[in-house]
Write a protein that holds these residues in place. Structure first.
Motif, PDB file in Angstrom:
ATOM      1  N   PHE A   1       1.001  -1.125   0.034  1.00 45.25           N
ATOM      2  CA  PHE A   1      -0.126  -0.038   0.029  1.00 45.25           C
ATOM      3  C   PHE A   1       0.857   1.145  -0.104  1.00 45.25           C
ATOM      4  CE2 PHE A   1      -2.767  -3.110   2.416  1.00 45.25           C
ATOM      5  CZ  PHE A   1      -3.519  -3.373   1.220  1.00 45.25           C
ATOM      6  N   PRO A   2       0.224   2.277  -0.364  1.00 40.81           N
ATOM      7  CA  PRO A   2       1.076   3.605  -0.386  1.00 40.81           C
ATOM      8  C   PRO A   2       1.049   4.189   0.910  1.00 40.81           C
ATOM      9  CG  PRO A   2      -1.100   3.941  -1.275  1.00 40.81           C
ATOM     10  CD  PRO A   2      -1.016   2.498  -1.103  1.00 40.81           C
ATOM     11  N   THR A   3       1.961   5.072   1.260  1.00 40.25           N
ATOM     12  CA  THR A   3       1.897   5.987   2.420  1.00 40.25           C
ATOM     13  C   THR A   3       1.332   7.329   2.083  1.00 40.25           C
ATOM     14  OG1 THR A   3       4.266   6.997   1.902  1.00 40.25           O
ATOM     15  CG2 THR A   3       4.008   5.000   3.167  1.00 40.25           C
ATOM     16  N   LEU A   4       0.642   7.747   3.144  1.00 35.46           N
ATOM     17  CA  LEU A   4      -0.043   8.708   2.745  1.00 35.46           C
ATOM     18  C   LEU A   4      -0.091   9.767   4.153  1.00 35.46           C
ATOM     19  CD1 LEU A   4      -2.296  10.612   1.219  1.00 35.46           C
ATOM     20  CD2 LEU A   4      -4.288   9.318   2.140  1.00 35.46           C
ATOM     21  N   SER A   5       0.248  11.146   4.006  1.00 32.44           N
ATOM     22  CA  SER A   5       0.244  11.819   5.101  1.00 32.44           C
ATOM     23  C   SER A   5      -0.353  13.263   4.839  1.00 32.44           C
ATOM     24  CB  SER A   5       1.669  12.249   5.706  1.00 32.44           C
ATOM     25  OG  SER A   5       2.598  12.550   4.654  1.00 32.44           O
ATOM     26  N   ALA A   6      -0.729  14.073   5.840  1.00 36.31           N
ATOM     27  CA  ALA A   6      -1.534  15.348   5.594  1.00 36.31           C
ATOM     28  C   ALA A   6      -1.300  16.088   6.914  1.00 36.31           C
ATOM     29  CB  ALA A   6      -2.689  14.927   5.256  1.00 36.31           C
TER      30      ALA A   6
ATOM     31  N   SER B   1       3.001   8.494  -1.361  1.00 37.07           N
ATOM     32  CA  SER B   1       4.137   7.884  -2.003  1.00 37.07           C
ATOM     33  C   SER B   1       3.966   6.028  -2.037  1.00 37.07           C
ATOM     34  CB  SER B   1       5.454   8.011  -1.262  1.00 37.07           C
ATOM     35  OG  SER B   1       6.611   7.428  -1.653  1.00 37.07           O
ATOM     36  N   TRP B   2       4.277   5.668  -3.184  1.00 38.61           N
ATOM     37  CA  TRP B   2       4.142   4.377  -3.719  1.00 38.61           C
ATOM     38  C   TRP B   2       5.452   3.908  -4.458  1.00 38.61           C
ATOM     39  CZ3 TRP B   2       3.144   1.864  -8.204  1.00 38.61           C
ATOM     40  CH2 TRP B   2       2.858   0.584  -8.100  1.00 38.61           C
ATOM     41  N   GLU B   3       5.842   2.615  -3.893  1.00 34.48           N
ATOM     42  CA  GLU B   3       6.650   2.068  -4.694  1.00 34.48           C
ATOM     43  C   GLU B   3       6.226   0.731  -5.471  1.00 34.48           C
ATOM     44  OE1 GLU B   3      11.038  -0.140  -4.043  1.00 34.48           O
ATOM     45  OE2 GLU B   3      10.279   0.914  -2.339  1.00 34.48           O
ATOM     46  N   ALA B   4       6.603   0.622  -6.571  1.00 31.79           N
ATOM     47  CA  ALA B   4       6.179  -0.662  -7.292  1.00 31.79           C
ATOM     48  C   ALA B   4       7.179  -2.021  -7.099  1.00 31.79           C
ATOM     49  CB  ALA B   4       6.127  -0.514  -8.848  1.00 31.79           C
ATOM     50  N   ASP B   5       6.400  -3.034  -6.780  1.00 27.61           N
ATOM     51  CA  ASP B   5       7.227  -4.000  -6.361  1.00 27.61           C
ATOM     52  C   ASP B   5       7.660  -4.769  -7.672  1.00 27.61           C
ATOM     53  OD1 ASP B   5       8.525  -5.830  -4.537  1.00 27.61           O
ATOM     54  OD2 ASP B   5       6.600  -7.078  -4.646  1.00 27.61           O
TER      55      ASP B   5
END
Length: 472
Positions: free
Chosen positions: A107-112, A145-149
């Protein structure tokens, strides 16, 4: 027109499938396969009667193996209250949390959050002449942010955390198996001490009567004061032995209290003579240890974890594809922050190929390979130790069973010799030393036969534990 649209949609779908298959083929991560253990499992039990099926006494529930109602109650209490079991549960909970974190790696990381920035510029700088007195900036920003595996690094990390969790589960099962074995052996030891105490008390009473008899013989002139003194010494020796056994019972009850997770106390119990284990001592084929014995399973999960971490180390040499995005509201005036003109967004996608990193990645791979080899050796060693314990427990049981018959014959012969020596002494046909020797040998033999019975029970418990029984 519709056919053109369908054709385009088909091309897009085909492209997605091709890309997915291409990325899958790019996986650096390998799948774990169990190492060949034929050499380790061949003749593992060191017995001429090798089992030909997978049936094992380890498959029997401890409730069916141990039929003594008191022992069943104590094992149940121990499984609920023992401190080691409860600590193992907490370790399992912690490992489960890491396993959940590993699953979330896709899953992506998300912050606000809102931000306020104040900047003071030099008057000689490019912006200092424009923004005299500094600049205030207000924003509410969301970052993603998201990293493809691509190379399977995230997948391997997830599998490593799952293996760690399963290792902790196997560790908990091992604690349960060891606890059941310890409670049963401690309980049987108490029963043996009770039996030995009863024999010793009877011996004390007999020797006290014997002292009176030998005094009467002295008064009749048949023996000397030396004979009286020797009998008194033998009587006191039995009394001292009684104190030693009572002390051992006290300490053994304290040991059982710790195993049950409760304060020291007396325990109700049956007698040694009533203890019977009716289950056949089936070993099963050596390979069953891989699925029955918790410490062997834990060792393999440790190997799986180190294998997956090696995959992670290998994947780190390849470029990573990362997508980042940020957006929100930004304004120089707080009153204008929530205006539509304050909206902003940024999307960045890129490949990052490690080049120079102070040898960190190479070191990580070398360490991972060394840890994997260590885990493999530990797995094989654990299996060999398990087989050794099974072999020892089985041989001990068979040896104690044969020895028990010899002990019985020894006790019968010595008790007869004791009775005959006492009768001959009364009639002046034997030396008092013959009687003393016969008495001491008879007591030792009776204590030994109780110990032999105990060792039979302990050997069964040890075999049950060695085969991995009790945790189901």
């Amino acid at each position: 027109m519709k056919s053109i649209i369908k054709h385009r949609n088909f091309n897009k779908g085909a492209l997605i499938v091709v890309v997915a298959l291409t990325l899958q083929s790019c996986f650096v991560a390998k799948d774990y396969t169990r190492p060949d253990l034929q050499t380790e499992t061949e003749a593992l039990y060191r017995t001429d009667n090798l089992p030909t099926d997978s049936v094992s006494i380890a498959d029997v529930s401890w409730k069916n193996l141990f039929t003594d109602q008191y022992l069943q109650q104590y094992i149940e209490e121990g499984l609920q209250n023992n401190m080691d079991v409860r600590m193992a549960i907490q370790q399992m909970i912690a490992a489960e949390a890491y396993a959940k974190q590993g699953k979330a790696g896709y899953f992506p990381t998300l912050s606000a959050g809102p931000n306020y920035t104040h900047q003071e510029y030099s008057e000689n700088s490019q912006f200092g002449s424009i923004f005299s007195g500094g600049l205030d900036t207000y924003d509410v920003t969301v970052n993603l942010s998201w990293e493809a595996d691509i190379w399977g690094k995230i997948r391997s990390s997830k599998r490593a955390t799952q293996a760690s969790y399963l290792q902790s589960v196997a560790g908990h099962q091992a604690v349960k198996t060891q606890l059941i074995s310890s409670i049963a052996n401690t309980y049987y030891n108490l029963l043996a001490l009770d039996a030995q105490l009863e024999i010793t008390k009877q011996t004390v009473a007999t020797r006290e009567s014997g002292v009176e008899t030998i005094k009467a013989l002295k008064d009749a002139g048949q023996v000397t004061q030396v004979a009286v003194d020797q009998n008194i010494a033998q009587y006191n020796s039995a009394r001292a032995l009684q104190v030693d056994i009572e002390t051992a019972i006290f300490k053994t009850e304290n040991t059982l209290s710790i195993l049950l997770g409760k304060s020291a106390q007396d325990f109700e119990r049956a007698s040694l003579d009533t203890q019977k284990i009716d289950q056949d001592l089936k070993l099963g084929v050596p390979a069953t240890l891989l699925s029955n014995r918790p410490d062997v399973m834990a060792a393999e999960y440790g190997l799986i974890q180190s294998f997956e971490l090696t995959n992670v180390a290998n994947s780190s040499f390849y470029p990573s594809l990362t997508l980042t995005a940020s957006g929100g509201l930004q304004s120089l005036q707080l009153d204008d922050l929530f205006n539509t003109s304050s909206l902003f967004a940024t999307v960045v996608g890129g490949l990052t190929q490690p080049l120079l990193n102070q040898r960190k990645l190479k070191t990580q791979k070398e360490v991972a390979l060394a840890n994997q080899e260590t885990a493999l050796l530990n797995f094989k060693k654990t299996l060999l130790v398990a087989g050794n314990e099974v072999s020892n427990a089985l041989f001990t049981y068979e040896a104690e069973t044969r020895k028990f018959e010899f002990r019985k014959n020894e006790v019968e012969a010595l008790r007869t010799a004791e009775a005959n020596s006492e009768e001959l002494l009364k009639n002046g046909y034997a030396n008092y030393l013959d009687l003393l020797t016969a008495r001491q040998s008879a007591l030792s033999a009776e204590l030994n036969i109780i110990d032999s019975k105990l060792q039979q029970l302990v050997a069964v418990v040890d075999l049950y534990e060695a085969l991995g029984g009790g945790w189901r």
